[in-house]
Design an enzyme around this catalytic site. Structure first.
Site, mmCIF file in Angstrom:
data_model
loop_
_atom_site.group_PDB
_atom_site.id
_atom_site.type_symbol
_atom_site.label_atom_id
_atom_site.label_comp_id
_atom_site.label_asym_id
_atom_site.label_seq_id
_atom_site.Cartn_x
_atom_site.Cartn_y
_atom_site.Cartn_z
ATOM 1 N N LYS A 30 0.830 -1.217 0.000
ATOM 2 C CA LYS A 30 0.000 0.000 0.000
ATOM 3 C C LYS A 30 0.862 1.263 0.000
ATOM 4 O O LYS A 30 0.476 2.283 -0.552
ATOM 5 C CB LYS A 30 -0.931 0.012 1.230
ATOM 6 C CG LYS A 30 -1.909 -1.150 1.259
ATOM 7 C CD LYS A 30 -2.703 -1.181 2.552
ATOM 8 C CE LYS A 30 -1.856 -1.453 3.780
ATOM 9 N NZ LYS A 30 -1.232 -2.784 3.832
ATOM 10 N N GLY B 20 3.405 -0.741 8.709
ATOM 11 C CA GLY B 20 4.748 -0.438 8.215
ATOM 12 C C GLY B 20 4.648 -0.314 6.714
ATOM 13 O O GLY B 20 4.445 -1.311 6.022
ATOM 14 N N HIS B 21 4.679 0.903 6.205
ATOM 15 C CA HIS B 21 4.518 1.138 4.771
ATOM 16 C C HIS B 21 5.862 1.578 4.194
ATOM 17 O O HIS B 21 6.438 2.556 4.654
ATOM 18 C CB HIS B 21 3.433 2.191 4.525
ATOM 19 C CG HIS B 21 2.066 1.747 4.980
ATOM 20 N ND1 HIS B 21 0.935 2.493 4.834
ATOM 21 C CD2 HIS B 21 1.661 0.596 5.578
ATOM 22 C CE1 HIS B 21 -0.107 1.832 5.314
ATOM 23 N NE2 HIS B 21 0.322 0.680 5.788
ATOM 24 N N GLN C 290 -3.123 -2.047 7.234
ATOM 25 C CA GLN C 290 -3.538 -3.456 7.347
ATOM 26 C C GLN C 290 -4.302 -3.879 6.080
ATOM 27 O O GLN C 290 -4.012 -3.364 5.017
ATOM 28 C CB GLN C 290 -4.365 -3.711 8.615
ATOM 29 C CG GLN C 290 -3.550 -3.595 9.895
ATOM 30 C CD GLN C 290 -3.397 -2.170 10.392
ATOM 31 O OE1 GLN C 290 -4.365 -1.457 10.542
ATOM 32 N NE2 GLN C 290 -2.178 -1.748 10.666
HETATM 33 P P1 GDP Z 1 2.369 -2.149 2.955
HETATM 34 O O1 GDP Z 1 2.323 -2.363 4.425
HETATM 35 O O2 GDP Z 1 1.137 -2.632 2.281
HETATM 36 O O3 GDP Z 1 2.717 -0.748 2.557
HETATM 37 O O4 GDP Z 1 3.563 -3.076 2.407
HETATM 38 P P2 GDP Z 1 5.028 -3.210 3.075
HETATM 39 O O5 GDP Z 1 5.781 -1.970 2.826
HETATM 40 O O6 GDP Z 1 4.934 -3.695 4.476
HETATM 41 O O7 GDP Z 1 5.601 -4.432 2.252
HETATM 42 C C1 GDP Z 1 5.720 -4.376 0.861
HETATM 43 C C2 GDP Z 1 7.208 -4.547 0.485
HETATM 44 O O8 GDP Z 1 7.304 -4.887 -0.879
HETATM 45 C C3 GDP Z 1 8.014 -3.293 0.664
HETATM 46 O O9 GDP Z 1 9.321 -3.633 1.016
HETATM 47 C C4 GDP Z 1 7.998 -2.659 -0.744
HETATM 48 O O10 GDP Z 1 9.136 -1.850 -0.998
HETATM 49 C C5 GDP Z 1 8.034 -3.897 -1.588
HETATM 50 N N1 GDP Z 1 7.364 -3.791 -2.889
HETATM 51 C C6 GDP Z 1 6.212 -3.148 -3.210
HETATM 52 N N2 GDP Z 1 5.876 -3.410 -4.498
HETATM 53 C C7 GDP Z 1 6.827 -4.236 -4.968
HETATM 54 C C8 GDP Z 1 7.012 -4.910 -6.217
HETATM 55 O O11 GDP Z 1 6.219 -4.808 -7.142
HETATM 56 N N3 GDP Z 1 8.100 -5.712 -6.326
HETATM 57 C C9 GDP Z 1 8.997 -5.886 -5.312
HETATM 58 N N4 GDP Z 1 10.038 -6.695 -5.510
HETATM 59 N N5 GDP Z 1 8.846 -5.279 -4.118
HETATM 60 C C10 GDP Z 1 7.769 -4.477 -3.954
HETATM 61 P P1 IMO Z 2 0.392 -2.809 7.184
HETATM 62 O O1 IMO Z 2 -0.382 -1.506 7.199
HETATM 63 C C1 IMO Z 2 0.436 -7.004 8.346
HETATM 64 C C2 IMO Z 2 -1.354 -7.989 12.216
HETATM 65 C C3 IMO Z 2 -0.467 -8.466 13.340
HETATM 66 C C4 IMO Z 2 -1.421 -9.406 14.057
HETATM 67 C C5 IMO Z 2 -2.758 -8.682 13.931
HETATM 68 C C6 IMO Z 2 -3.138 -7.866 15.159
HETATM 69 O O2 IMO Z 2 1.847 -2.653 7.137
HETATM 70 O O3 IMO Z 2 -0.164 -3.689 6.101
HETATM 71 P P2 IMO Z 2 -2.268 -5.541 16.092
HETATM 72 O O4 IMO Z 2 -0.890 -5.104 16.503
HETATM 73 O O5 IMO Z 2 -2.857 -4.731 14.986
HETATM 74 O O6 IMO Z 2 -3.202 -5.677 17.263
HETATM 75 O O7 IMO Z 2 -2.056 -7.045 15.534
HETATM 76 O O8 IMO Z 2 -2.628 -7.827 12.799
HETATM 77 N N1 IMO Z 2 -0.979 -6.688 11.620
HETATM 78 C C7 IMO Z 2 -0.446 -6.553 10.401
HETATM 79 N N2 IMO Z 2 -0.043 -7.477 9.499
HETATM 80 N N3 IMO Z 2 0.526 -5.694 8.044
HETATM 81 C C8 IMO Z 2 0.124 -4.751 8.926
HETATM 82 O O9 IMO Z 2 0.067 -3.447 8.618
HETATM 83 C C9 IMO Z 2 -0.358 -5.167 10.178
HETATM 84 N N4 IMO Z 2 -0.809 -4.528 11.285
HETATM 85 C C10 IMO Z 2 -1.200 -5.469 12.142
HETATM 86 O O10 IMO Z 2 0.676 -9.126 12.847
HETATM 87 O O11 IMO Z 2 -1.526 -10.610 13.344
HETATM 88 MG MG MG Z 3 3.410 -3.288 5.946
#
Ligand code: GDP
Ligand code: IMO
Ligand code: MG
Length: 438
Positions: free
Chosen positions: A16, A40-41, A223
């Site tokens: 996201k 964690g984005h 999430q």
């Molecule tokens: P979010 O929580 O939905 O914002 O996703 P996260 O940041 O936790 O995890 C997504 C991970 O995948 C991050 O490290 C991004 O930099 C990476 N990412 C996103 N899109 C792509 C993609 O198309 N390819 C690859 N290899 N990595 C990606």
């Molecule tokens: P983003 O925005 C993935 C999961 C936790 C746990 C459950 C409840 O980066 O996609 P909490 O701390 O919210 O009470 O935990 O939700 N969880 C996530 N899993 N991405 C997240 O955020 C999450 N935020 C919470 O691992 O299973």
């Molecule tokens: Mg994340």
């Protein structure tokens, strides 16, 4: 008057952050509407990697006002650290606005979350231990502290004096944890208020005025749908509503002000924390996804559980979010797999089962898979659909058919420009079998 929601369709971590950063180019406000620093984005800009927990993912664009909406639970320690990190790295954090109605995650919320998880050990939910559940519980019980309260130390002391003895008693009696001192807590919280005074505002008018001026507002979910408190795999969920409807309550926009909902999903599935995950792979394919996809939690560093894409809940996710189009991320991670599977449904006790399923049934659900030939090409440099391997295109077509709405964006790497705009293929609303089941 367009407002667009970005919502995760799986168990979070769909990418996201990348999607929001990409779309933020053409908007004036980016508003986070729920969750807290459990999120964690990640945004990648060349050699730079930004991991954001609270500040909306549009912040890297200088023209954006990043807004933390009333539906978010805010740990001010995290927020201040994140703003300092951005400042140090040359990103202007003075623009960040936080709703005065957003609830504060207090140190006792974090302590209670950690203590509960520690006591339950392997039977716990596997939360991020950030105090999310306890903070939302206090909000619902109407004993929460809100960001606006931090600006009024006298009122803050009164509110804390009412709630703290109860929280301390639970910490001491149920978990043998030390108490929090009222004076210290008031002093720390008032310090947060001083540090954040210029940022704490009424964000509902901020958003509504922008919409009134005809500006484009992006509403960023945290999430994902399967972690939604009401529509996810309860109790293995988070304590807020990540679905698009959460954007209405969490940002102060009306349902008819939203004209687009962009569902974000990755080309396979991951889950971090406890709870059912029917397509989980504990074999070499799971290891491929984990390692190539670098599937380690952005917030906790935990290894994410990996598996095939699970389309059993996809129609449901599309429906409950009113998804208008989809961005598929991380297609590049599937390169190198000889065969790719896609879960098209479940059977439970030999019978086909429709999402949503009661938890005990979901726990014993058997995935029904369709199989697709894989590809070996590295996709990182692909920018046009016609340059994708034919097999990758077929996999996307099958995903689109199962979703029933168009996949308009495909990501093949973490950078902004590693994105393919997918045009030309209108989603076939009627399901057609893409391959034979296996
Ligand atoms: P979010 O929580 O939905 O914002 O996703 P996260 O940041 O936790 O995890 C997504 C991970 O995948 C991050 O490290 C991004 O930099 C990476 N990412 C996103 N899109 C792509 C993609 O198309 N390819 C690859 N290899 N990595 C990606
Ligand atoms: P983003 O925005 C993935 C999961 C936790 C746990 C459950 C409840 O980066 O996609 P909490 O701390 O919210 O009470 O935990 O939700 N969880 C996530 N899993 N991405 C997240 O955020 C999450 N935020 C919470 O691992 O299973
Ligand atoms: Mg994340």
């Amino acid at each position: 008057m367009p407002a667009t929601v970005v919502v995760g369709l799986q168990w979070g971590d769909e990418g996201k952050g990348k999607t929001t950063d990409l779309l933020a180019e053409s908007v004036s406000l980016v508003v986070r509407y729920q969750g807290g620093d459990n999120a964690g984005h990640t945004i990648v800009l060349g050699d730079e990697v930004f991991k954001l927990h609270l500040v909306p993912s549009g912040v890297l664009h200088p023209h954006i006002t990043p807004v933390i909406g009333n539906g978010v639970v805010v740990n001010p320690r995290t927020l201040l650290a994140e703003m300092a990190m951005l400042r140090e790295r040359g990103v202007d954090a003075t623009r960040v606005r936080v709703s005065r109605n957003a609830h504060v995650i207090m140190p006792y919320h974090v302590a209670l979350d950690g203590a509960t998880e520690a006591r339950l050990s392997n039977d716990g939910l596997g939360t991020t231990r950030r105090g999310i559940g306890p903070a939302y519980a206090d909000r619902a019980a109407r004993v929460g502290i809100r960001m606006g309260d931090l600006l009024d130390p006298v009122g803050l002391r009164q509110r804390l004096a009412r709630i703290l003895p109860e929280r301390n008693a639970v910490l001491a009696e149920a978990y043998a944890q030390p108490p929090f001192e009222l004076d210290e807590l008031v002093a720390e919280a008032a310090g947060w208020g001083t540090a954040l005074a210029d940022h704490i505002v009424d964000t509902t008018n901020l958003v509504q005025d922008a919409l009134e001026r005809g500006e484009h507002v992006l509403l960023e979910g945290a999430q994902g749908t399967m972690l939604d408190l009401d529509h996810g795999t309860y109790p293995y969920v988070t304590s807020s509503n990540p679905i698009a409807g959460g954007a209405c309550t969490g940002a102060g926009v009306g349902p008819l002000q939203i004209d687009q909902v962009i569902g974000v999903m990755k080309a396979y599935a991951t889950r971090v924390g406890s709870g059912p995950f029917p397509t989980q792979l504990d074999d070499e394919t799971g290891t491929h996804l984990l390692q190539k996809g670098k599937e380690f939690g952005t917030t906790t560093g935990r290894q994410r559980r990996c598996g095939w894409f699970d389309a059993a809940p996809l129609r449901h996710a599309v429906a409950v979010n009113s998804v208008s189009s989809i961005m598929v991320n991380k297609l590049d991670i599937l390169s190198g797999l000889p065969e790719i599977r896609l879960c098209t449904g479940y059977t439970v006790d030999g019978r086909a089962a429709r999402w949503p399923l009661p938890l005990p049934e979901l726990e014993r659900a058997e995935p029904v898979y369709a199989a697709f030939p894989g590809w070996h090409e590295d996709l990182g440099g692909v920018r046009r659909m016609e340059d994708l391997p034919v097999t990758a295109g077929r996999y996307l077509d099958a995903l689109e058919d199962l979703a029933g709405v168009p996949i308009t964006l495909v990501s093949v790497g973490p950078e902004r420009n590693q994105t393919i705009v997918r045009t030309g293929r209108v989603a076939a609303r009627a399901r057609r079998p893409a391959t034979t089941g296996v």
